[in-house]
Design a protein around this motif. Sequence first.
Motif, PDB file in Angstrom:
ATOM      1  N   ARG A 158      43.758 -88.080  -3.786  1.00  0.00           N
ATOM      2  CA  ARG A 158      44.654 -86.930  -3.698  1.00  0.00           C
ATOM      3  C   ARG A 158      43.856 -85.657  -3.454  1.00  0.00           C
ATOM      4  N   ALA A 159      44.498 -84.677  -2.862  1.00  0.00           N
ATOM      5  CA  ALA A 159      43.851 -83.386  -2.608  1.00  0.00           C
ATOM      6  C   ALA A 159      43.394 -82.770  -3.930  1.00  0.00           C
ATOM      7  N   GLY A 160      42.221 -82.173  -3.920  1.00  0.00           N
ATOM      8  CA  GLY A 160      41.681 -81.516  -5.105  1.00  0.00           C
ATOM      9  C   GLY A 160      40.698 -82.358  -5.898  1.00  0.00           C
ATOM     10  N   GLN A 161      40.636 -83.662  -5.637  1.00  0.00           N
ATOM     11  CA  GLN A 161      39.683 -84.503  -6.355  1.00  0.00           C
ATOM     12  C   GLN A 161      38.259 -84.170  -5.903  1.00  0.00           C
ATOM     13  N   ILE A 162      37.304 -84.320  -6.831  1.00  0.00           N
ATOM     14  CA  ILE A 162      35.899 -84.063  -6.521  1.00  0.00           C
ATOM     15  C   ILE A 162      35.123 -85.367  -6.663  1.00  0.00           C
ATOM     16  N   TYR A 163      34.317 -85.656  -5.648  1.00  0.00           N
ATOM     17  CA  TYR A 163      33.482 -86.853  -5.620  1.00  0.00           C
ATOM     18  C   TYR A 163      32.026 -86.431  -5.516  1.00  0.00           C
ATOM     19  N   GLU A 164      31.125 -87.312  -5.982  1.00  0.00           N
ATOM     20  CA  GLU A 164      29.693 -87.059  -5.952  1.00  0.00           C
ATOM     21  C   GLU A 164      29.010 -88.232  -5.259  1.00  0.00           C
ATOM     22  N   SER A 165      27.978 -87.970  -4.485  1.00  0.00           N
ATOM     23  CA  SER A 165      27.283 -89.047  -3.779  1.00  0.00           C
ATOM     24  C   SER A 165      26.703 -90.040  -4.781  1.00  0.00           C
ATOM     25  N   CYS A 166      26.791 -91.313  -4.451  1.00  0.00           N
ATOM     26  CA  CYS A 166      26.262 -92.351  -5.344  1.00  0.00           C
ATOM     27  C   CYS A 166      24.735 -92.344  -5.334  1.00  0.00           C
ATOM     28  N   ASP A 212      12.478 -80.139  -8.130  1.00  0.00           N
ATOM     29  CA  ASP A 212      11.704 -80.075  -9.375  1.00  0.00           C
ATOM     30  C   ASP A 212      11.731 -81.400 -10.139  1.00  0.00           C
ATOM     31  N   GLY A 213      11.675 -82.497  -9.417  1.00  0.00           N
ATOM     32  CA  GLY A 213      11.650 -83.815 -10.033  1.00  0.00           C
ATOM     33  C   GLY A 213      13.005 -84.335 -10.483  1.00  0.00           C
ATOM     34  N   LYS A 214      14.074 -83.579 -10.242  1.00  0.00           N
ATOM     35  CA  LYS A 214      15.419 -84.003 -10.656  1.00  0.00           C
ATOM     36  C   LYS A 214      16.254 -84.350  -9.431  1.00  0.00           C
ATOM     37  N   PRO A 215      16.938 -85.504  -9.461  1.00  0.00           N
ATOM     38  CA  PRO A 215      17.776 -85.868  -8.323  1.00  0.00           C
ATOM     39  C   PRO A 215      18.999 -84.950  -8.220  1.00  0.00           C
ATOM     40  N   VAL A 216      19.339 -84.593  -6.990  1.00  0.00           N
ATOM     41  CA  VAL A 216      20.502 -83.743  -6.733  1.00  0.00           C
ATOM     42  C   VAL A 216      21.500 -84.550  -5.905  1.00  0.00           C
ATOM     43  N   HIS A 217      22.744 -84.616  -6.378  1.00  0.00           N
ATOM     44  CA  HIS A 217      23.803 -85.347  -5.693  1.00  0.00           C
ATOM     45  C   HIS A 217      24.721 -84.366  -4.979  1.00  0.00           C
ATOM     46  N   THR A 218      25.105 -84.697  -3.756  1.00  0.00           N
ATOM     47  CA  THR A 218      26.046 -83.878  -3.002  1.00  0.00           C
ATOM     48  C   THR A 218      27.446 -84.081  -3.556  1.00  0.00           C
ATOM     49  N   ARG A 219      28.204 -83.001  -3.719  1.00  0.00           N
ATOM     50  CA  ARG A 219      29.594 -83.090  -4.172  1.00  0.00           C
ATOM     51  C   ARG A 219      30.521 -82.721  -3.032  1.00  0.00           C
ATOM     52  N   ILE A 220      31.623 -83.457  -2.933  1.00  0.00           N
ATOM     53  CA  ILE A 220      32.637 -83.173  -1.922  1.00  0.00           C
ATOM     54  C   ILE A 220      33.996 -83.037  -2.593  1.00  0.00           C
ATOM     55  N   CYS A 221      34.882 -82.315  -1.944  1.00  0.00           N
ATOM     56  CA  CYS A 221      36.242 -82.110  -2.438  1.00  0.00           C
ATOM     57  C   CYS A 221      37.214 -82.643  -1.396  1.00  0.00           C
ATOM     58  N   VAL A 222      38.226 -83.361  -1.833  1.00  0.00           N
ATOM     59  CA  VAL A 222      39.255 -83.864  -0.928  1.00  0.00           C
ATOM     60  C   VAL A 222      40.192 -82.706  -0.604  1.00  0.00           C
ATOM     61  N   LEU A 223      40.380 -82.437   0.691  1.00  0.00           N
ATOM     62  CA  LEU A 223      41.217 -81.323   1.125  1.00  0.00           C
ATOM     63  C   LEU A 223      42.667 -81.728   1.365  1.00  0.00           C
ATOM     64  N   ALA A 224      42.881 -82.973   1.793  1.00  0.00           N
ATOM     65  CA  ALA A 224      44.235 -83.442   2.097  1.00  0.00           C
ATOM     66  C   ALA A 224      44.318 -84.944   1.854  1.00  0.00           C
ATOM     67  N   ARG A 247      25.138 -97.867  -4.135  1.00  0.00           N
ATOM     68  CA  ARG A 247      24.073 -97.190  -3.407  1.00  0.00           C
ATOM     69  C   ARG A 247      24.606 -96.349  -2.255  1.00  0.00           C
ATOM     70  N   THR A 248      25.861 -96.555  -1.887  1.00  0.00           N
ATOM     71  CA  THR A 248      26.442 -95.816  -0.771  1.00  0.00           C
ATOM     72  C   THR A 248      27.794 -95.238  -1.170  1.00  0.00           C
ATOM     73  N   GLY A 249      28.230 -94.261  -0.429  1.00  0.00           N
ATOM     74  CA  GLY A 249      29.547 -93.674  -0.657  1.00  0.00           C
ATOM     75  C   GLY A 249      29.536 -92.589  -1.723  1.00  0.00           C
ATOM     76  N   TYR A 250      30.738 -92.273  -2.211  1.00  0.00           N
ATOM     77  CA  TYR A 250      30.935 -91.209  -3.197  1.00  0.00           C
ATOM     78  C   TYR A 250      31.761 -91.733  -4.358  1.00  0.00           C
ATOM     79  N   ARG A 251      31.402 -91.335  -5.595  1.00  0.00           N
ATOM     80  CA  ARG A 251      32.147 -91.760  -6.790  1.00  0.00           C
ATOM     81  C   ARG A 251      32.967 -90.591  -7.299  1.00  0.00           C
ATOM     82  N   LEU A 252      34.137 -90.896  -7.857  1.00  0.00           N
ATOM     83  CA  LEU A 252      35.034 -89.880  -8.389  1.00  0.00           C
ATOM     84  C   LEU A 252      34.436 -89.284  -9.664  1.00  0.00           C
TER      85      LEU A 252
END
Length: 94
Positions: free
Chosen positions: A8-16, A23-35, A84-89
Amino acid sequence: MPSDTRIRAGQIYESCQPTFVVDGKPVHTRICVLAEPVRTPGLYGFGKVSVATLGENHRPLRPRRLEVSQLHASGTTRTGTPRRTGYRLVQEES
């Protein structure tokens, strides 16, 4: 893989998988569902959902369309293995 009726629109997912390391810390990309996903066969964009990468201030950047199969309800598979792939809610619609 969750059914596209859960997306649904408004949900936020983060890269798996971490996108990069700072600085030695993993950074995950976040995406937002628009529609909501296009569900009508034969229409342009069938099986895809509109998303945008979220910037540091949670402002939507880089809008694009993703396959529905890339969005997952959890970061683990049915067998408990980390994805290992995709985005998790990470957050339901706000």
